[in-house]
Design a protein around this motif. Structure first.
Motif, PDB file in Angstrom:
ATOM      1  N   THR A 193      76.663 -33.399 -34.256  1.00 21.98           N
ATOM      2  CA  THR A 193      77.895 -33.583 -35.018  1.00 21.98           C
ATOM      3  C   THR A 193      78.104 -32.385 -35.938  1.00 21.98           C
ATOM      4  N   VAL A 194      79.341 -32.221 -36.383  1.00 24.33           N
ATOM      5  CA  VAL A 194      79.641 -31.110 -37.287  1.00 24.33           C
ATOM      6  C   VAL A 194      78.888 -31.266 -38.605  1.00 24.33           C
ATOM      7  N   GLU A 195      78.675 -32.518 -39.029  1.00 22.38           N
ATOM      8  CA  GLU A 195      77.939 -32.755 -40.279  1.00 22.38           C
ATOM      9  C   GLU A 195      76.502 -32.258 -40.161  1.00 22.38           C
ATOM     10  N   SER A 196      75.852 -32.513 -39.030  1.00 23.17           N
ATOM     11  CA  SER A 196      74.482 -32.053 -38.835  1.00 23.17           C
ATOM     12  C   SER A 196      74.435 -30.534 -38.686  1.00 23.17           C
ATOM     13  N   CYS A 197      75.436 -29.978 -38.031  1.00 21.80           N
ATOM     14  CA  CYS A 197      75.509 -28.514 -37.907  1.00 21.80           C
ATOM     15  C   CYS A 197      75.666 -27.868 -39.279  1.00 21.80           C
ATOM     16  N   ASN A 198      76.484 -28.477 -40.124  1.00 21.66           N
ATOM     17  CA  ASN A 198      76.665 -27.960 -41.477  1.00 21.66           C
ATOM     18  C   ASN A 198      75.366 -28.018 -42.267  1.00 21.66           C
ATOM     19  N   PHE A 199      74.623 -29.108 -42.084  1.00 29.98           N
ATOM     20  CA  PHE A 199      73.341 -29.254 -42.776  1.00 29.98           C
ATOM     21  C   PHE A 199      72.366 -28.171 -42.314  1.00 29.98           C
ATOM     22  N   TYR A 200      72.368 -27.904 -41.034  1.00 31.17           N
ATOM     23  CA  TYR A 200      71.510 -26.861 -40.457  1.00 31.17           C
ATOM     24  C   TYR A 200      71.874 -25.492 -41.030  1.00 31.17           C
ATOM     25  N   MET A 201      73.167 -25.193 -41.074  1.00 28.13           N
ATOM     26  CA  MET A 201      73.613 -23.907 -41.598  1.00 28.13           C
ATOM     27  C   MET A 201      73.285 -23.774 -43.084  1.00 28.13           C
ATOM     28  N   SER A 202      73.447 -24.871 -43.811  1.00 28.89           N
ATOM     29  CA  SER A 202      73.125 -24.858 -45.245  1.00 28.89           C
ATOM     30  C   SER A 202      71.637 -24.587 -45.476  1.00 28.89           C
ATOM     31  N   SER A 203      70.786 -25.207 -44.653  1.00 32.02           N
ATOM     32  CA  SER A 203      69.340 -24.992 -44.769  1.00 32.02           C
ATOM     33  C   SER A 203      68.978 -23.542 -44.463  1.00 32.02           C
ATOM     34  N   LEU A 204      69.636 -22.964 -43.459  1.00 35.19           N
ATOM     35  CA  LEU A 204      69.397 -21.555 -43.124  1.00 35.19           C
ATOM     36  C   LEU A 204      69.797 -20.651 -44.289  1.00 35.19           C
ATOM     37  N   LEU A 205      70.951 -20.931 -44.897  1.00 39.28           N
ATOM     38  CA  LEU A 205      71.427 -20.117 -46.019  1.00 39.28           C
ATOM     39  C   LEU A 205      70.481 -20.203 -47.210  1.00 39.28           C
ATOM     40  N   SER A 206      69.882 -21.383 -47.414  1.00 37.48           N
ATOM     41  CA  SER A 206      68.977 -21.557 -48.553  1.00 37.48           C
ATOM     42  C   SER A 206      67.743 -20.681 -48.440  1.00 37.48           C
TER      43      SER A 206
END
Length: 420
Positions: A193-206
């Motif tokens: 889902t887009v929500e999980s993709c966003n979470f993944y991208m946020s974790s990468l950015l962190s």
């Protein structure tokens, strides 16, 4: 022709996350059917009795059955009650409490299927977490995915089970496993889902993995996956981390054409990028632009600009921003006051620093370790180590833990004091 239409409908049912299964982008493999060994004789009798006790919530009678419970029976009891996720979860936790050795990887995956099918994603992710934290086997990732696939049809599951696995890896910051899960999901025609993709991208950015964020976004678009304003904001953030401000600004400008309204996070990301690159004037212009477009600046916008002015030694401009906050009824927070105190300390303005600190405490804004570090740094830079020592004693009273910056300031103060 009718046969072709029926085939397409079947493909869509098997792969509900794929909008166009005939596209050359997708070459999917159907989830395989697994032969399930059915219980017979004593196993069947045991499962039926246990099922009856569960339906009546008769846990004392269930306790009497515990000595003869085994993994095979646990799995089939879960499958028999899978349409009631509440009873299923209670039974699973009961087994976990009484004899966790009865819970195999397969039974764990069965309860995960049951939970995700009933949209209890937090509980499912919790089970995934326990599996990975209790096992150091490097091959566990592959085993879990294979077991999920194996149990998929017997549990009449949904693609959200793979999404839950992908999100769990993102939460645990296990990016290699998350990427591998994403790749294997695609093989079966499922996408997160887009929500999980966003979470993944946020974790990468962190963890400053901006390059991976940009690559992942491009893959999302290649697969025609849904994105939202948060996805694009993180892409802009990724470009900013990489120093690609032109790409960030281009993406920013394209957002309205994509159907997304520019929000304060979109603006703040670019403002911070410009300020960090020393382009303070551009950051200020962007703040004016956002307000003209009906987007109100927030405390993060003001804090970013204040920090930029202090870095350039522009005290008057920094204070103007601080004053504007209060005029617009934007309540300064701990970061705001820390920025002001740190800025005045670095420029040797002890009187102003004291005024800001007093205002901070008067307004009930709690000082943190960064506040004290800024004060200590200012005192130590002037060689006032005795006052700094008194300030350190306050840390214990405030229950604040010193960090490396605290000790660095104190060491620097001793060095300044001993200079001829």
């Amino acid at each position: 022709m009718n046969l072709l239409l029926r085939t397409r409908k079947l493909s869509t049912l098997l792969h509900p996350t794929i909008k166009n299964p005939n596209s050359p982008v997708f070459r999917t493999t159907p989830i395989p059917h697994r032969t399930l060994q059915e219980p017979k004789g004593q196993d069947l009798d045991y499962i039926n009795v246990a099922h009856s006790h569960l339906l009546h919530s008769d846990w004392p009678k269930l306790d009497t059955l515990l000595p003869k419970l085994n993994p095979f029976r646990v799995k089939h009891i879960l499958l028999k009650i899978q349409n009631d996720y509440s009873i299923s979860l209670k039974f699973f936790k009961w087994v976990e409490l009484k004899n966790p050795n009865l819970l195999t990887l397969e039974t764990n995956c069965v309860i995960i299927h049951i939970l995700t099918k009933n949209r209890k994603f937090v509980s499912a992710e919790s089970v995934f977490n326990k599996i990975f934290k209790s096992c150091c086997d490097v091959s566990m990732h592959s085993k879990v995915f294979d077991s999920i696939v194996c149990c998929y049809r017997m549990c009449d599951s949904t693609p959200r089970v793979f999404d839950a696995l992908f999100k769990t890896y993102a939460q645990m910051k296990q990016f290699r496993n998350a990427a591998d899960t994403f790749s294997r999901m695609k093989g079966y025609g499922f996408l997160p889902t887009v929500e999980s993709c966003n979470f993944y991208m946020s974790s990468l950015l962190s963890l400053n993995r901006a390059g991976a964020v940009v690559s992942f976004y491009k893959e999302m678009r290649r697969l025609r996956m849904m994105v939202n304003v948060f996805t694009v904001n993180m892409l802009i953030n990724g470009y900013c981390q990489l120093g690609k401000l032109e790409d960030a600004r281009q993406m920013f400008d394209e957002m309205p054409d994509m159907g997304f309204s520019l929000n304060v996070s979109s603006y703040n990301t670019l403002v911070a990028a410009y300020v960090n690159r020393g382009l303070l004037a551009t950051g200020v212009k962007l703040k004016v632009e956002m307000e003209k477009n009906g987007v109100s600046a927030n405390v993060i916008t003001y804090n970013t600009l204040m920090n930029g002015f202090f870095k350039e030694g522009k005290l008057h401009d920094a204070y103007k921003v601080f004053h504007e906050m209060k005029v617009t009824n934007m309540a300064p927070n701990t970061v705001t006051y820390n920025t002001m105190i740190s800025g005045y300390c670095k420029l040797g303005k002890t009187e102003k620093r004291t005024q800001i600190l007093e205002e901070m405490l008067r307004n009930g804004v709690k000082a943190d370790i960064l506040t004290y570090n800024a004060l200590l740094s200012g005192l130590c830079d002037l060689g006032k180590t005795r006052k700094a020592a008194y300030l350190v004693q306050e840390l214990d009273k405030k229950k604040l833990v010193p960090n490396s910056s605290t000790f660095a300031a104190l060491i620097r103060g001793q060095c300044v004091r001993k200079e001829p």
